[in-house]
Design a protein around this motif. Structure first.
Motif, PDB file in Angstrom:
ATOM      1  N   TYR A 282      -8.061   9.470  -3.556  1.00 42.98           N
ATOM      2  CA  TYR A 282      -6.915  10.694  -3.545  1.00 42.98           C
ATOM      3  C   TYR A 282      -6.375  10.828  -5.013  1.00 42.98           C
ATOM      4  O   TYR A 282      -6.214  11.928  -5.458  1.00 42.98           O
ATOM      5  CB  TYR A 282      -6.144  10.609  -2.592  1.00 42.98           C
ATOM      6  CG  TYR A 282      -5.074  11.627  -2.298  1.00 42.98           C
ATOM      7  CD1 TYR A 282      -3.807  11.414  -2.774  1.00 42.98           C
ATOM      8  CD2 TYR A 282      -5.176  13.019  -1.998  1.00 42.98           C
ATOM      9  CE1 TYR A 282      -2.572  12.307  -2.712  1.00 42.98           C
ATOM     10  CE2 TYR A 282      -4.508  13.721  -2.045  1.00 42.98           C
ATOM     11  CZ  TYR A 282      -3.022  13.437  -2.421  1.00 42.98           C
ATOM     12  OH  TYR A 282      -2.210  14.501  -2.337  1.00 42.98           O
ATOM     13  N   ALA A 283      -6.133   9.637  -5.538  1.00 45.08           N
ATOM     14  CA  ALA A 283      -5.422   9.931  -6.609  1.00 45.08           C
ATOM     15  C   ALA A 283      -6.656  10.700  -7.874  1.00 45.08           C
ATOM     16  O   ALA A 283      -5.850  11.078  -8.730  1.00 45.08           O
ATOM     17  CB  ALA A 283      -5.096   8.262  -7.419  1.00 45.08           C
TER      18      ALA A 283
ATOM     19  N   VAL B 291       0.837  -1.070  -0.020  1.00 48.11           N
ATOM     20  CA  VAL B 291       0.163  -0.052   0.048  1.00 48.11           C
ATOM     21  C   VAL B 291       1.106   1.371   0.002  1.00 48.11           C
ATOM     22  O   VAL B 291       0.352   2.294  -0.910  1.00 48.11           O
ATOM     23  CB  VAL B 291      -1.047   0.089   1.120  1.00 48.11           C
ATOM     24  CG1 VAL B 291      -1.632   1.143   1.185  1.00 48.11           C
ATOM     25  CG2 VAL B 291      -1.677  -1.281   1.137  1.00 48.11           C
ATOM     26  N   PHE B 292       1.981   1.099   0.806  1.00 46.15           N
ATOM     27  CA  PHE B 292       2.827   2.559   0.738  1.00 46.15           C
ATOM     28  C   PHE B 292       3.401   2.642  -0.587  1.00 46.15           C
ATOM     29  O   PHE B 292       3.559   3.778  -1.262  1.00 46.15           O
ATOM     30  CB  PHE B 292       4.011   2.145   1.536  1.00 46.15           C
ATOM     31  CG  PHE B 292       3.573   1.917   3.138  1.00 46.15           C
ATOM     32  CD1 PHE B 292       4.455   1.168   3.683  1.00 46.15           C
ATOM     33  CD2 PHE B 292       2.471   2.114   3.559  1.00 46.15           C
ATOM     34  CE1 PHE B 292       4.334   0.846   5.233  1.00 46.15           C
ATOM     35  CE2 PHE B 292       2.184   1.722   4.867  1.00 46.15           C
ATOM     36  CZ  PHE B 292       2.797   1.007   5.841  1.00 46.15           C
ATOM     37  N   LEU B 293       3.891   1.557  -1.212  1.00 44.61           N
ATOM     38  CA  LEU B 293       4.207   1.696  -2.604  1.00 44.61           C
ATOM     39  C   LEU B 293       3.383   2.284  -3.455  1.00 44.61           C
ATOM     40  O   LEU B 293       3.453   3.081  -4.564  1.00 44.61           O
ATOM     41  CB  LEU B 293       4.645   0.370  -2.982  1.00 44.61           C
ATOM     42  CG  LEU B 293       6.252  -0.050  -2.656  1.00 44.61           C
ATOM     43  CD1 LEU B 293       6.370  -1.739  -3.097  1.00 44.61           C
ATOM     44  CD2 LEU B 293       7.240   0.747  -2.968  1.00 44.61           C
ATOM     45  N   PHE B 294       2.106   1.989  -3.398  1.00 50.50           N
ATOM     46  CA  PHE B 294       1.107   2.455  -4.329  1.00 50.50           C
ATOM     47  C   PHE B 294       0.873   4.028  -4.240  1.00 50.50           C
ATOM     48  O   PHE B 294       0.858   4.599  -5.173  1.00 50.50           O
ATOM     49  CB  PHE B 294      -0.196   1.636  -3.864  1.00 50.50           C
ATOM     50  CG  PHE B 294      -1.545   2.265  -4.420  1.00 50.50           C
ATOM     51  CD1 PHE B 294      -2.704   2.696  -3.688  1.00 50.50           C
ATOM     52  CD2 PHE B 294      -1.715   2.418  -5.816  1.00 50.50           C
ATOM     53  CE1 PHE B 294      -3.579   3.200  -4.169  1.00 50.50           C
ATOM     54  CE2 PHE B 294      -2.776   2.985  -6.408  1.00 50.50           C
ATOM     55  CZ  PHE B 294      -3.746   3.279  -5.573  1.00 50.50           C
ATOM     56  N   TYR B 295       0.912   4.470  -2.869  1.00 53.29           N
ATOM     57  CA  TYR B 295       0.764   5.800  -2.673  1.00 53.29           C
ATOM     58  C   TYR B 295       1.905   6.614  -3.224  1.00 53.29           C
ATOM     59  O   TYR B 295       1.767   7.785  -3.808  1.00 53.29           O
ATOM     60  CB  TYR B 295       0.704   6.047  -1.135  1.00 53.29           C
ATOM     61  CG  TYR B 295      -0.763   6.133  -0.465  1.00 53.29           C
ATOM     62  CD1 TYR B 295      -1.246   5.084  -0.395  1.00 53.29           C
ATOM     63  CD2 TYR B 295      -1.199   7.632  -0.276  1.00 53.29           C
ATOM     64  CE1 TYR B 295      -2.857   5.102   0.086  1.00 53.29           C
ATOM     65  CE2 TYR B 295      -2.489   7.350   0.482  1.00 53.29           C
ATOM     66  CZ  TYR B 295      -3.211   6.208   0.526  1.00 53.29           C
ATOM     67  OH  TYR B 295      -4.210   6.288   1.171  1.00 53.29           O
TER      68      TYR B 295
ATOM     69  N   VAL C 132      -7.187   2.202   3.841  1.00 57.39           N
ATOM     70  CA  VAL C 132      -6.200   3.023   3.186  1.00 57.39           C
ATOM     71  C   VAL C 132      -6.041   3.042   1.765  1.00 57.39           C
ATOM     72  O   VAL C 132      -5.939   4.041   1.157  1.00 57.39           O
ATOM     73  CB  VAL C 132      -4.825   2.871   3.852  1.00 57.39           C
ATOM     74  CG1 VAL C 132      -3.809   3.583   3.353  1.00 57.39           C
ATOM     75  CG2 VAL C 132      -4.926   3.369   5.261  1.00 57.39           C
ATOM     76  N   ILE C 133      -6.190   1.686   1.108  1.00 58.25           N
ATOM     77  CA  ILE C 133      -6.318   1.589  -0.257  1.00 58.25           C
ATOM     78  C   ILE C 133      -7.261   2.295  -0.924  1.00 58.25           C
ATOM     79  O   ILE C 133      -7.184   3.067  -2.002  1.00 58.25           O
ATOM     80  CB  ILE C 133      -6.132  -0.022  -0.452  1.00 58.25           C
ATOM     81  CG1 ILE C 133      -5.080  -0.881  -0.051  1.00 58.25           C
ATOM     82  CG2 ILE C 133      -6.349  -0.174  -2.077  1.00 58.25           C
ATOM     83  CD1 ILE C 133      -5.284  -2.005  -0.205  1.00 58.25           C
ATOM     84  N   GLY C 134      -8.566   2.221  -0.306  1.00 58.66           N
ATOM     85  CA  GLY C 134      -9.673   2.907  -0.832  1.00 58.66           C
ATOM     86  C   GLY C 134      -9.485   4.527  -1.000  1.00 58.66           C
ATOM     87  O   GLY C 134      -9.674   5.128  -1.869  1.00 58.66           O
ATOM     88  N   VAL C 135      -8.836   4.877   0.168  1.00 53.76           N
ATOM     89  CA  VAL C 135      -8.652   6.310   0.143  1.00 53.76           C
ATOM     90  C   VAL C 135      -7.358   6.648  -0.710  1.00 53.76           C
ATOM     91  O   VAL C 135      -7.586   7.763  -1.388  1.00 53.76           O
ATOM     92  CB  VAL C 135      -8.373   6.783   1.596  1.00 53.76           C
ATOM     93  CG1 VAL C 135      -7.552   8.157   1.478  1.00 53.76           C
ATOM     94  CG2 VAL C 135      -9.438   6.888   2.634  1.00 53.76           C
ATOM     95  N   GLY C 136      -6.665   5.849  -1.002  1.00 56.01           N
ATOM     96  CA  GLY C 136      -5.598   6.107  -2.175  1.00 56.01           C
ATOM     97  C   GLY C 136      -6.089   6.424  -3.634  1.00 56.01           C
ATOM     98  O   GLY C 136      -5.991   7.321  -4.360  1.00 56.01           O
TER      99      GLY C 136
END
Lengths: 134, 157, 496
Positions: free
Chosen positions: C191-192, A44-48, C184-188
């Motif tokens: 946000y993107a 997930v960090f890498l994704f962001y 968090v993935i959903g928020v990512g």
């Protein structure tokens, strides 16, 4: 094919994410589960961070002259927070694993589950009236 | 490990530069990559290196248990204190603008203090984690309580 | 701090007071002093919550910008009828549970651990309050994790009495971390495509985004994560063990407030953030939330009927009641939302009271409370058992109790939405819940072998009776709770 090559960062993220999640679900060893969780969170960090990078962008520092194309600094801040949360989760999980090992003598999920089931049945030590079980 | 001269001398030589580097990272948080989290881990690494080479008791003598706990909690209190100070100076919670007569100076003070609090807590946490994990076996597996965690066949069960 | 400053900073104080007293409690080794700090923390939060409820009286809402950074650049705390209602319910129950914890917690954990236990207690209360107050999607994740990690610590403290608490804590940690990471993935994703993290700002930007698939995926991930935290079937599996093996005071605290905050966030995300894409939110409500809620209701009730351990029984019953709240939200109408919020308030009172009563029994018996060991307790501990009965009758929805009001409004909302099949299922499950309550009542008043009379400590049954009286009060005069919930629902549904 070019779609896959252009979006290779998403491919990496998906592989790590699914790998991590699979490890959490499939592994019996409690420590390996935590490792899988850490891999999952890292994906997930890498994704962001990969989403925040702009092609041709520099560091987000204000310069006196000219236009500036900079990579978004906000994902980095979010991920710093998320990394710390991940560290705290892993630390707490490992502390629990240490205590589970001390209490149960094993950190394999199936063995611990078997001992937990033994705890649940009183085996005649407590005065449960068997007839009263509805 | 303290008998090995290479490890011992290296640890002694490296201890101070690691801490200095950690402080460098701490104070450069608002100009370049750095800040409280990273600096806290680096400074804790120096203490952990010392404890690894010279033993847990030596590490505990260097940073006693109550100092560790005080660092842990003190950092959070510093962070919260900055927030409450912002409220008491007629601003909002964690308002840095009111910390000084000039808003940009106030921002500077606020960030430095807050990052100091974070660095203090992270150092304390990392050190406490190391000592808790490394010292767990001694604390929980007392040698007198027989078959704790072992596969003893002596009692005939 | 002057009173004016306190009034101006109430939204931050309701979260900051417990959170900032937590490290102080960790430093002090004295159990009585740290308990006093916990009471001060939760009491201060309750005071702020009451003032906030008054401030949103006319449907007013205002935002509080942390650090004076105006939204959407900065993190804001939103004070509106929805968050004020939820935070008041949670602060009140947290305060009562803290009063109860003085005797109950010390009876089940080592006294040397008390300081750190109350520190985790304050962190959990503050984190859950922050979850409700925040208006920023990522800040929500931070508070989600603060409350989850401190809840794990509180649950694992039960290992002194029963080592299965460690497994329960570990499972909650892993499952909760996976859920939060999904969020968090959903928020990512969101946000993107929008470039903003502020919830109100997102509500405006999401409908304008051309990449509808990404919005759908982001929404799906966020909801998946929140469903895990709210313990909705099928990801409720962490809840029974966690509530069963935690110390009694901790079970009371978590059962009353922990899942309520996540349910509030579900309502906020579905009807606040994604209000601009009603097809998506409506689809999720109708085809995901309603079926899962119904499954949870029946699974929880049926598993509760077959369970012998009282705390696990109440935990399964909690899964069922959370299903009612989710059903109310799934109706996606103002009446449904109001029914959901009413049950958030009432279930906190009901389950809080039931777990407090079981805590009294556990402290008195000194061992795990299961159906066999409870025989005849009704005669030996009449004060506690009467309060337990009041909360139990409220659970099954007897008129003149708070539970009846929730069932009434839920039935009305179902009738308004013309979902007769679902209504019949809800009535059937209510009838089933009488079965497990009757099981407990029958055992309580059984004849048992002559045992010594058990002394009931006022420190334990006073908080219990406060909650039991509240159950009756809000059954007879439900107006404050119902009005608060309906204002909340109308505010939220204004975006529908």
């Amino acid at each position: 094919m070019t779609v896959l090559v252009e979006n290779w960062n998403y491919l990496v993220v998906i592989c790590l994410m699914m790998g991590g999640l699979f490890i959490v679900i499939s592994q019996n060893n409690l420590v390996k589960k935590l490792v899988g969780l850490a891999i999952f969170q890292t994906s997930v960090f890498l994704f962001y961070i990969s989403v925040g990078k702009i092609a041709g962008g520099t560091a987000p520092i204000l310069k006196e002259t000219g236009d500036l194309l900079y990579s978004n600094p906000l994902p980095h801040v979010l991920i710093l927070t998320a990394i710390v949360v991940g560290v705290a989760t892993t630390a707490l999980g490992l502390a629990l694993v240490l205590r589970i090992n001390a209490a149960f003598g094993s950190i394999e999920d199936d063995e611990v589950l078997a001992m937990k089931a033994e705890d649940g049945e009183p085996r005649g030590r407590r005065d449960d009236d068997a007839e009263d079980r509805t | 490990m303290r008998d090995n001269p290479i490890l011992r001398v290296t640890a002694k030589i490296l201890f101070a530069p690691i801490i200095v580097f950690g402080l460098y990272v701490q104070f450069h948080g608002d100009y370049s990559p750095g800040g409280g989290f990273q600096a806290g881990v680096i400074i804790a690494a120096a203490f952990i290196l010392h404890a690894l080479i010279f033993g847990l008791e030596a590490g505990r003598r260097l940073v006693p248990g109550w100092v560790n706990l005080a660092m842990l909690a003190g950092g959070v209190i510093v962070y919260g204190g900055v927030g409450v100070a912002g409220m008491m100076l007629d601003g909002l919670f964690l308002d840095y603008n009111v910390l000084s007569y000039d808003a940009s100076k106030g921002q500077h003070y606020g960030i430095i203090l807050v990052e100091f609090g974070v660095g203090l807590t992270v150092t304390g946490v990392m050190l406490a984690l190391f000592h808790a994990f490394a010292g767990f076996a001694e604390a929980h597996y007392k040698p007198s309580s027989g078959s704790k965690g072992g596969t003893s066949g002596e009692d005939g069960s | 701090m002057t009173l004016a400053q306190i009034i101006a900073n109430l939204p931050a104080l309701v979260v900051a007071i417990p959170l900032l007293l937590a490290p102080v409690a960790a430093l002090l080794p004295y159990a009585g002093l740290t308990w006093a700090l916990a009471v001060a923390g939760t009491g201060g939060a309750l005071f702020c919550a009451v003032m906030l409820m008054g401030a949103t009286a006319g449907g007013k809402s205002f935002s509080y910008a942390l650090g004076s950074w105006p939204p959407p650049w900065g993190i804001e705390f939103v004070v509106d009828p929805v968050s004020a209602f939820t935070v008041l319910v949670m602060a009140a129950l947290a305060f009562v549970a803290t009063l109860f914890a003085r005797t109950a917690l010390l009876a089940e954990i080592a006294e040397a651990d008390a300081g750190k236990a109350y520190s985790a207690w304050l962190l959990a209360c503050g984190g859950l309050s922050g979850l409700v107050m925040t208006g920023d999607a990522f800040n929500l994740f931070v508070f989600l994790e603060i409350s989850a990690l401190s809840s794990v610590i509180l649950i694992a403290l039960g290992a002194g009495k029963d080592r299965r608490a460690l497994i329960a804590g570990y499972n909650y940690l892993v499952i909760g971390a996976v859920g939060a990471t999904f969020y968090v993935i959903g928020v990512g994703f969101i946000y993107a495509v929008t470039g903003s993290l502020n919830m109100a700002d997102l509500a405006e930007r999401i409908p304008q985004v051309p990449q509808t698939t990404v919005v759908m995926v982001g929404f799906g991930f966020m909801m998946a994560g929140l469903l895990v935290k709210a313990a909705i079937f099928p990801v409720h599996v962490w809840l029974p063990a966690a509530y069963a093996f935690a110390p009694s005071a901790v079970s009371a605290l978590l059962a009353a407030i922990a899942t309520k905050a996540s349910l509030y966030v579900i309502a906020r995300v579905m009807f606040g953030m994604f209000a601009g894409v009603p097809d998506l939110a409506g689809f999720a409500a109708e085809f995901i939330l309603v079926p899962l809620a119904l499954a949870g209701i029946f699974l929880g009730t049926i598993l509760a009927i077959y369970e012998n351990d009282i705390k696990k029984l109440l935990a399964f019953s909690s899964v069922a009641q959370i299903g009612y709240i989710a059903l109310g939200f799934g109706l996606a109408s103002t009446a449904g939302l109001a029914a959901g919020f009413i049950h958030i308030g009432n279930h906190a009172l009901i389950k809080g009271g039931l777990f407090l009563a079981v805590g009294c029994y556990a402290v008195a018996l000194g061992s795990r409370v299961n159906l066999g060991g409870m025989a005849g307790l009704g005669r030996r501990m009449p004060i506690t058992t009467t309060a337990f009965l009041v909360c139990g009758l409220s659970l099954i929805g007897l008129p003149l109790t708070a539970g009846f009001i929730s069932k009434l409004y839920l039935v009305r909302a179902l009738l308004e939405a013309d979902m007769i099949a679902v209504l019949l299922l809800v009535m059937a499950s209510s009838a089933l819940s009488v079965v497990y309550l009757w099981k407990i009542v029958e055992v309580l008043w059984q004849k048992a072998e002559g045992e010594a009379a058990v002394t009931e400590q006022p420190a334990l049954y006073m908080p219990l009776w406060i909650v039991a009286i509240a159950n009756i009060w809000f059954g007879i005069a439900p107006a404050p709770l119902v009005d608060g919930a309906q204002r909340a629902a109308m505010y939220l549904a204004g975006g529908l």
